[in-house]
Write a protein that holds these residues in place. Structure first.
Motif, PDB file in Angstrom:
ATOM      1  N   PRO A  13      16.689  92.744 -24.438  1.00  0.00           N
ATOM      2  CA  PRO A  13      15.890  92.898 -25.658  1.00  0.00           C
ATOM      3  C   PRO A  13      14.889  91.757 -25.801  1.00  0.00           C
ATOM      4  CG  PRO A  13      18.102  92.113 -26.167  1.00  0.00           C
ATOM      5  CD  PRO A  13      18.117  92.498 -24.719  1.00  0.00           C
ATOM      6  N   GLY A  14      13.731  92.128 -26.302  1.00  0.00           N
ATOM      7  CA  GLY A  14      12.694  91.116 -26.498  1.00  0.00           C
ATOM      8  C   GLY A  14      11.704  91.038 -25.363  1.00  0.00           C
ATOM      9  N   ILE A  15      11.987  91.739 -24.239  1.00  0.00           N
ATOM     10  CA  ILE A  15      11.062  91.751 -23.115  1.00  0.00           C
ATOM     11  C   ILE A  15      10.596  93.182 -22.881  1.00  0.00           C
ATOM     12  CG2 ILE A  15      10.717  91.232 -20.670  1.00  0.00           C
ATOM     13  CD1 ILE A  15      12.956  89.257 -20.811  1.00  0.00           C
ATOM     14  N   LYS A  16       9.305  93.374 -22.745  1.00  0.00           N
ATOM     15  CA  LYS A  16       8.770  94.704 -22.470  1.00  0.00           C
ATOM     16  C   LYS A  16       9.220  95.160 -21.083  1.00  0.00           C
ATOM     17  CE  LYS A  16       4.434  97.275 -22.048  1.00  0.00           C
ATOM     18  NZ  LYS A  16       2.954  97.185 -22.076  1.00  0.00           N
ATOM     19  N   VAL A  17       9.708  96.387 -20.977  1.00  0.00           N
ATOM     20  CA  VAL A  17      10.170  96.957 -19.708  1.00  0.00           C
ATOM     21  C   VAL A  17       9.344  98.191 -19.396  1.00  0.00           C
ATOM     22  CG1 VAL A  17      12.140  97.926 -18.453  1.00  0.00           C
ATOM     23  CG2 VAL A  17      12.513  96.131 -20.150  1.00  0.00           C
ATOM     24  N   GLU A  18       8.921  98.334 -18.153  1.00  0.00           N
ATOM     25  CA  GLU A  18       8.204  99.534 -17.747  1.00  0.00           C
ATOM     26  C   GLU A  18       8.716 100.000 -16.395  1.00  0.00           C
ATOM     27  OE1 GLU A  18       4.063  98.494 -17.544  1.00  0.00           O
ATOM     28  OE2 GLU A  18       4.228  97.769 -15.489  1.00  0.00           O
ATOM     29  N   ALA A  19       8.507 101.265 -16.073  1.00  0.00           N
ATOM     30  CA  ALA A  19       8.905 101.825 -14.784  1.00  0.00           C
ATOM     31  C   ALA A  19       7.701 101.804 -13.846  1.00  0.00           C
ATOM     32  CB  ALA A  19       9.409 103.253 -14.960  1.00  0.00           C
ATOM     33  N   SER A  20       7.951 101.431 -12.592  1.00  0.00           N
ATOM     34  CA  SER A  20       6.878 101.454 -11.610  1.00  0.00           C
ATOM     35  C   SER A  20       6.313 102.863 -11.494  1.00  0.00           C
ATOM     36  CB  SER A  20       7.404 101.011 -10.239  1.00  0.00           C
ATOM     37  OG  SER A  20       6.428 101.257  -9.237  1.00  0.00           O
ATOM     38  N   ARG A  21       5.003 102.958 -11.419  1.00  0.00           N
ATOM     39  CA  ARG A  21       4.345 104.253 -11.290  1.00  0.00           C
ATOM     40  C   ARG A  21       3.781 104.431  -9.879  1.00  0.00           C
ATOM     41  NH1 ARG A  21       5.066 105.714 -16.266  1.00  0.00           N
ATOM     42  NH2 ARG A  21       4.363 107.826 -15.845  1.00  0.00           N
ATOM     43  N   LEU A  22       4.381 103.725  -8.937  1.00  0.00           N
ATOM     44  CA  LEU A  22       3.897 103.773  -7.562  1.00  0.00           C
ATOM     45  C   LEU A  22       3.951 105.187  -7.007  1.00  0.00           C
ATOM     46  CD1 LEU A  22       2.904 102.095  -5.130  1.00  0.00           C
ATOM     47  CD2 LEU A  22       5.292 101.773  -4.494  1.00  0.00           C
ATOM     48  N   PHE A  23       4.997 105.947  -7.380  1.00  0.00           N
ATOM     49  CA  PHE A  23       5.142 107.315  -6.879  1.00  0.00           C
ATOM     50  C   PHE A  23       5.067 108.337  -8.012  1.00  0.00           C
ATOM     51  CE2 PHE A  23       5.853 106.400  -2.531  1.00  0.00           C
ATOM     52  CZ  PHE A  23       6.539 105.201  -2.460  1.00  0.00           C
ATOM     53  N   GLU A  24       4.224 108.078  -8.965  1.00  0.00           N
ATOM     54  CA  GLU A  24       4.012 109.014 -10.067  1.00  0.00           C
ATOM     55  C   GLU A  24       3.480 110.341  -9.526  1.00  0.00           C
ATOM     56  OE1 GLU A  24       1.227 107.565 -12.857  1.00  0.00           O
ATOM     57  OE2 GLU A  24       1.874 108.900 -14.468  1.00  0.00           O
ATOM     58  N   ASP A  25       3.919 111.447 -10.147  1.00  0.00           N
ATOM     59  CA  ASP A  25       3.480 112.772  -9.693  1.00  0.00           C
ATOM     60  C   ASP A  25       1.962 112.855  -9.657  1.00  0.00           C
ATOM     61  OD1 ASP A  25       6.163 114.451 -11.477  1.00  0.00           O
ATOM     62  OD2 ASP A  25       6.109 113.539  -9.496  1.00  0.00           O
ATOM     63  N   TYR A  72      14.386 109.820 -13.520  1.00  0.00           N
ATOM     64  CA  TYR A  72      15.480 108.873 -13.378  1.00  0.00           C
ATOM     65  C   TYR A  72      14.982 107.437 -13.554  1.00  0.00           C
ATOM     66  CZ  TYR A  72      19.682 106.579 -11.698  1.00  0.00           C
ATOM     67  OH  TYR A  72      20.793 105.797 -11.610  1.00  0.00           O
ATOM     68  N   LEU A  73      13.755 107.185 -13.130  1.00  0.00           N
ATOM     69  CA  LEU A  73      13.187 105.853 -13.344  1.00  0.00           C
ATOM     70  C   LEU A  73      13.142 105.526 -14.831  1.00  0.00           C
ATOM     71  CD1 LEU A  73      10.140 105.385 -10.931  1.00  0.00           C
ATOM     72  CD2 LEU A  73      12.242 104.058 -11.019  1.00  0.00           C
ATOM     73  N   ASN A  74      12.776 106.508 -15.644  1.00  0.00           N
ATOM     74  CA  ASN A  74      12.707 106.275 -17.085  1.00  0.00           C
ATOM     75  C   ASN A  74      14.090 106.055 -17.686  1.00  0.00           C
ATOM     76  OD1 ASN A  74       9.902 106.348 -17.426  1.00  0.00           O
ATOM     77  ND2 ASN A  74       9.882 108.579 -17.419  1.00  0.00           N
ATOM     78  N   VAL A  75      15.122 106.679 -17.101  1.00  0.00           N
ATOM     79  CA  VAL A  75      16.491 106.428 -17.541  1.00  0.00           C
ATOM     80  C   VAL A  75      16.859 104.970 -17.267  1.00  0.00           C
ATOM     81  CG1 VAL A  75      18.917 106.965 -17.099  1.00  0.00           C
ATOM     82  CG2 VAL A  75      17.241 108.818 -17.264  1.00  0.00           C
ATOM     83  N   ARG A  76      16.533 104.486 -16.055  1.00  0.00           N
ATOM     84  CA  ARG A  76      16.811 103.098 -15.703  1.00  0.00           C
ATOM     85  C   ARG A  76      15.993 102.141 -16.567  1.00  0.00           C
ATOM     86  NH1 ARG A  76      15.467 103.601  -9.687  1.00  0.00           N
ATOM     87  NH2 ARG A  76      15.259 101.354  -9.841  1.00  0.00           N
ATOM     88  N   LYS A  77      14.771 102.543 -16.872  1.00  0.00           N
ATOM     89  CA  LYS A  77      13.915 101.734 -17.743  1.00  0.00           C
ATOM     90  C   LYS A  77      14.594 101.562 -19.110  1.00  0.00           C
ATOM     91  CE  LYS A  77       9.499 102.104 -20.236  1.00  0.00           C
ATOM     92  NZ  LYS A  77      10.096 102.419 -21.559  1.00  0.00           N
ATOM     93  N   ALA A  78      15.103 102.666 -19.658  1.00  0.00           N
ATOM     94  CA  ALA A  78      15.751 102.614 -20.973  1.00  0.00           C
ATOM     95  C   ALA A  78      16.990 101.715 -20.937  1.00  0.00           C
ATOM     96  CB  ALA A  78      16.127 104.023 -21.414  1.00  0.00           C
ATOM     97  N   LYS A  79      17.752 101.785 -19.844  1.00  0.00           N
ATOM     98  CA  LYS A  79      18.947 100.947 -19.724  1.00  0.00           C
ATOM     99  C   LYS A  79      18.576  99.467 -19.707  1.00  0.00           C
ATOM    100  CE  LYS A  79      21.916 104.252 -17.270  1.00  0.00           C
ATOM    101  NZ  LYS A  79      22.628 104.540 -15.987  1.00  0.00           N
TER     102      LYS A  79
END
Length: 266
Positions: free
Chosen positions: A248-260, A235-242
């Motif tokens: 546009p023009g800014i790099k977006v990433e999802a926090s990996r604080l709770f990565e599996d 779901y984080l990656n879904v929010r990242k894509a949104k």
């Protein structure tokens, strides 16, 4: 900065600038080119859509220990208190990240962490400072105990010398309880040349997507409640894509604080 590390109160122009000053020996980080700021997505949307960066009056702060020395009778010591506006940042990206996501969350709004390119931000303040009529002061927050903050009175010659100036005032406005030392906070103060009674101070930034070069999505749900369960990376990656579409023009990433995390194999 720990209170015990504050040997004296000083101010000097930051190297390469004429309207930006370093508080108490502050030096720009040598191994970092960005500051980080945790903010609700609505605030970032305002930055982008209006092409500006906003500084806030200490009147909006809710910690009475941080505003203990704000708007008091400075005229009694011969000092005219100026209007000031502040932006709170950190240069420590991952230290106590979880606490930062939770502390600055706004009910009903998604949290993001933005990266602000230090040089571009300071160049903007230098340019707009000359154009709009303000100076900027950058320095570390000074972490001290409650009793330490309460114990600073006008009898203290370090904080309240006979010749009390802007550096002493802004140092008092940089005191914060040790409970928050995990934030490693940096404060940039805007001091307009003339008195202003507003709660917000907007600095126009036509090149805002150059100054903000990355957005990190929070690991927590959009609808905030105290200590919620983290979202899945899916779901984080879904929010990242949104957010990539929104900005546009800014790099977006999802926090990996709770990565599996895989199980340990013996």
């Amino acid at each position: 900065m720990k209170f015990t590390n504050l040997n004296s109160i000083s101010m000097s122009t930051l190297s390469g600038y004429t309207r930006i000053y370093a508080q108490n020996g502050y030096q720009l980080p040598k191994n970092k080119d960005v500051y980080h700021k945790y903010i609700p997505l609505g605030y970032l949307r305002d930055y982008i859509s209006n092409g500006r960066i906003t500084f806030v009056s200490p009147s909006t702060w809710n910690d009475p220990f941080e505003t203990r020395y704000y708007q008091i009778a400075y005229k009694k010591i011969g000092y005219t208190e100026p209007s000031i506006f502040c932006m709170c940042l950190t240069d420590k990206q991952s230290q106590n990240e979880d606490a930062m996501w939770i502390r600055y969350a706004k009910p009903g709004d998604e949290m993001v962490k933005i990266n602000l390119v230090i040089k571009d931000l300071l160049d903007l303040l230098e340019y707009q400072g000359g154009k709009m009529g303000f100076k900027a002061y950058v320095g570390e927050v000074i972490y001290v105990s409650k009793t330490g903050i309460m114990g600073i009175t006008k009898k203290n010659s370090t904080f309240f010398p006979k010749n009390f100036h802007i550096e002493h005032y802004l140092t008092l406005m940089s005191l914060k309880r040790s409970s928050f030392s995990y934030e490693n906070e940096i404060r940039i103060f805007i001091v307009p040349d003339s008195k202003k009674d507003d709660l917000l101070f907007h600095v126009p930034a036509a090149n805002i997507t150059t100054i903000i070069n990355k957005i990190t999505v929070s690991p927590y749900p959009i609808v905030y409640s105290p200590f919620p369960n983290p979202d899945s990376m899916t779901y984080l990656n879904v929010r990242k894509a949104k957010n990539e579409k929104k900005f546009p023009g800014i790099k977006v990433e999802a926090s990996r604080l709770f990565e599996d995390c895989p199980k340990c194999k013996l």
